[in-house]
Scaffold this active site. Structure first.
Site, short mmCIF file in Angstrom:
data_model
loop_
_atom_site.label_atom_id
_atom_site.label_comp_id
_atom_site.label_asym_id
_atom_site.label_seq_id
_atom_site.Cartn_x
_atom_site.Cartn_y
_atom_site.Cartn_z
N HIS A 76 0.86 -1.19 0.00
CA HIS A 76 0.00 0.00 0.00
C HIS A 76 0.90 1.23 0.00
O HIS A 76 1.73 1.40 0.89
CB HIS A 76 -0.92 0.01 1.23
CG HIS A 76 -1.97 -1.05 1.16
ND1 HIS A 76 -2.38 -1.77 2.25
CD2 HIS A 76 -2.69 -1.50 0.10
CE1 HIS A 76 -3.33 -2.63 1.87
NE2 HIS A 76 -3.53 -2.49 0.57
N GLU A 83 2.04 3.72 3.05
CA GLU A 83 2.47 3.11 4.32
C GLU A 83 4.00 3.00 4.37
O GLU A 83 4.56 1.91 4.48
CB GLU A 83 1.77 1.75 4.48
CG GLU A 83 0.24 1.90 4.45
CD GLU A 83 -0.55 0.59 4.41
OE1 GLU A 83 0.07 -0.49 4.45
OE2 GLU A 83 -1.78 0.67 4.34
N HIS A 99 2.90 -3.41 6.83
CA HIS A 99 1.89 -2.38 6.56
C HIS A 99 1.91 -1.36 7.70
O HIS A 99 2.59 -1.53 8.70
CB HIS A 99 0.48 -2.99 6.54
CG HIS A 99 0.19 -3.87 5.37
ND1 HIS A 99 -0.78 -3.56 4.45
CD2 HIS A 99 0.71 -5.06 4.98
CE1 HIS A 99 -0.85 -4.52 3.54
NE2 HIS A 99 0.05 -5.44 3.84
N GLU A 126 0.96 -4.33 11.24
CA GLU A 126 0.46 -2.97 11.06
C GLU A 126 1.28 -2.10 12.01
O GLU A 126 1.03 -2.09 13.21
CB GLU A 126 -1.03 -2.88 11.40
CG GLU A 126 -1.95 -3.67 10.47
CD GLU A 126 -2.31 -2.92 9.20
OE1 GLU A 126 -1.66 -1.89 8.90
OE2 GLU A 126 -3.23 -3.37 8.50
ZN LIG Z 1 -1.75 -1.71 4.23
#
Ligand SMILES: [Zn+2]
Length: 634
Positions: free
Chosen positions: A162, A165, A293, A366
């Site tokens: 992504h 990020e 991420h 994350e």
């Molecule tokens: Zn992500």
């Protein structure tokens, strides 16, 4: 003419500007109250990127003003946390240097420089393929003898699938720097580099990141997807919804709408970026993968869809995560537990795709609590996740899967109505450094979709590093097997629940016949146990009648000395007689004679008073008869 031509160009220019503006409304950070889980689902169906939240209280999500209006119109209580996230990050940035983050070219320059500084333990960065806009996706490998594929545990790290990020890029580079800088001075790092093969892809979604660099050179760009032109001025596929596993299972957390933040694309692996990573994983033997991420300080692993529940290796995922939480403090669980439902996601494919490649134990981190954490926070966020990354590298040694191949002779295989047989080759190779204990078994998927077997095994083997085997065998297919297409498969794993790798081929039964050609699912020729002293036994369950819906009988171990267990299953209660005969047909012993209810039974047979040889177990139940061949080897 000249005038109208100029006017036309002007109109096109204005239209182009309008399109650019239309696709770039502000990104808002919004908190939406959700008292029950069910209230989240409509938000997931809208294709919104939910980035954080407290279950049963609220979620925080990224949306455009138009989507915010829709959220309010549906009756949600919502609060704007940041009106314009790109402006928010821009106001904070002091300079034009991407908010303190590496640009794509800076990141690639850095891994090139690391290679120049440490040529003995790194490869030159190499491309695993191009993005949709033609940029290279660079990977660096860290290991001793980096140009050689050694028998060592393999781990893969990838960041920035992504585009908004970028803390993932910093963590990936931090990991490469730490491994190379500490090599030779820190014994733990030296051991990891010497005895593992570590591959790092610091920028997965290159085009999306370059787009953010272009629109927001001082950092804070909020583009998420790749740069696929979907037509109509709409761009981008969410690469982390584009993997094949459960792709498009539903529209919750994965959107069919090209304009959505979670648009999954037109098909599995429709995007070159995901296809390149797929090929790269299939060509390697990764035991471990980490997808980096941001954000919300979590660790997750398969599955992403609640319809799948937990993987059979959930306890292993939890145990490794429990060790890592001491360093980063991140809560962990399956994707659907700790975040929200989605499909077509990388973790699920890494673990769940077990035919193209063996299963990979895969995590998603994350990191942090913002897309673009302030530059002062970068070192701390990297530091808290460095030790978990090293621990994952360490674990790669212990979770390598043997690779299997299963090859039919003289395909396509067509079995005549009366039954017949086919020859095949079964082979396996194991390149992990530590010995692995594994079960191998063969089963067949019937035309009805039912899995029947095992036809061979489960055999238990302990494979040392560099272990290979290669055997030819023959499989009988009885005449009473129904016509249709069968899938013949060999599995490696822990029988029966845990599968690591499956190899398969198809064969066809032409029509259902009388069984003159072959009467049972015998599997024979080369013994599979002759190459390993650790084999504890082979069972060859046989079904003399139709495989589905009838009683199955087998014994384990087989061959045996002197004890074996004969098992059978009754689908209906009946009078049962189980007897053992020698090869001349003489009765040796009667083991069961009486009425039995429906259910599964196990009967011990002791051959200590008998000579080596083949014995036949015969089960008569109602009007049916099943037989199994027992091999006593003293
Ligand atoms: Zn992500």
């Amino acid at each position: 003419m000249k005038y109208s031509h100029t006017l036309l160009i002007l109109i096109i220019l204005l239209l182009t500007l309008a399109v650019v503006n239309a696709e770039e409304p502000p990104y808002m950070l919004v908190r939406v109250d959700v008292e029950a889980e069910m209230q989240v689902i409509p938000l997931l169906r809208m294709g919104l990127d939910i980035v954080d939240g407290v279950k049963g209280e609220y979620v925080e999500l990224v949306c455009h003003p138009e989507e915010y209006t829709q959220i309010l119109a549906q009756g949600y209580a919502a609060e704007i946390l940041i009106e314009d996230m790109e402006q928010f990050y821009a106001d904070r940035a002091a300079t034009d240097d991407m908010g303190g983050y590496h640009t794509w070219s800076e990141a690639i320059d850095e891994i090139y420089q690391i290679h120049l500084d440490h040529p003995d333990i790194t490869t030159e960065p190499f491309s695993i393929g191009q993005t949709i806009e033609g940029r290279e996706m660079y990977v660096i490998k860290i290991s001793d003898n980096p140009e050689i594929d050694e028998d060592e545990g393999e781990a893969f790290f990838n960041a920035l699938i992504h585009a908004r990020e970028p803390i993932g890029v910093e963590l990936a580079l931090g990991l490469v720097n730490h491994l190379t800088d500490q090599y030779g001075s820190d014994p733990y790092i030296t051991d990891l580099v010497d005895n593992r093969e570590i591959f790092v892809l610091p920028v997965f979604n290159v085009d999306g990141y370059v787009y953010n660099e272009t629109t927001n050179p001082s950092g804070g760009g909020m583009w998420r997807k790749n740069r696929r032109d979907n037509g109509g001025g709409i761009y981008g596929v969410d690469l982390n919804r584009n993997f094949s596993f459960d792709w498009g299972y539903n529209n919750i957390g994965s959107s069919p709408s090209p304009g959505s933040a979670t648009y999954r694309g037109t098909g599995p692996f429709s995007e070159p970026e995901t296809e390149n990573v797929r090929q790269f994983c299939n060509e390697h033997n990764f035991a471990i993968n980490l997808n980096i991420h941001s954000y919300s300080n979590l660790m997750m692993y398969a599955w992403s869809g609640p319809h799948r529940g937990f993987t059979p290796e959930d306890a292993l995922f939890a145990a490794i995560s429990t060790t890592m939480i001491q360093w980063n403090g991140y809560p962990f669980g399956t994707g659907w537990q700790v975040l929200y439902e989605m499909n077509g996601e990388a973790n699920d494919w890494m673990y769940g795709e077990q035919s193209e490649k063996p299963r990979i134990l895969s995590w998603l981190f994350e990191v942090g609590s913002s897309f673009w954490p302030a530059p002062s926070q970068i070192p701390g966020l990297v530091a808290e996740n460095l030790q978990p990354c090293l621990y994952l590298i360490e674990q790669a040694q212990y979770h390598m899967s043997p690779r299997l191949t299963l090859t039919p002779y003289n395909p396509p295989i067509q079995i005549p109505a009366a039954g017949g047989s086919f020859d095949f080759n079964i082979a396996s190779a194991y390149i992990g450094a530590e010995p692995v204990t594994v079960n191998l078994w063969i089963d067949v998927t019937l035309p009805s979709g039912t899995v029947f077997g095992p036809l061979l095994g489960p055999a238990q083997l302990t494979m040392p590093s560099g272990f290979t085997f290669d055997r030819d065998r023959t499989q009988d297919v009885p005449g009473n097997a129904p016509e249709g297409t069968y899938i013949y498969s060999v599995h490696a794993g822990i029988y029966p629940d845990i599968n690591w790798h499956t190899a398969s081929f198809e064969f066809e039964k032409l029509s259902t016949g009388d069984g003159e050609g072959a009467s049972s699912w015998w599997n024979y020729v080369d013994a599979l146990d002759e190459f390993s002293g650790d084999t504890i036994g082979m069972a060859s369950p046989q079904a003399s009648a139709l495989p589905a819906g009838h009683e199955i009988m087998g014994n384990y171990p087989n061959p045996f000395n002197p004890l074996t267990v004969i098992s059978f299953e009754l689908r209906v209660s009946s009078l049962v007689k189980l007897s053992i005969y020698d090869i001349t047909g003489r009765l040796v012993v009667e083991l069961v004679n009486g009425w039995r209810d429906a259910g599964a039974y196990e009967v011990n047979f002791d051959g200590s008073a008998l000579v080596s040889g083949i014995y036949i177990a015969k089960l008569i139940h109602g009007s049916n008869t099943s037989t199994a061949k027992l091999v006593l080897m003293k």
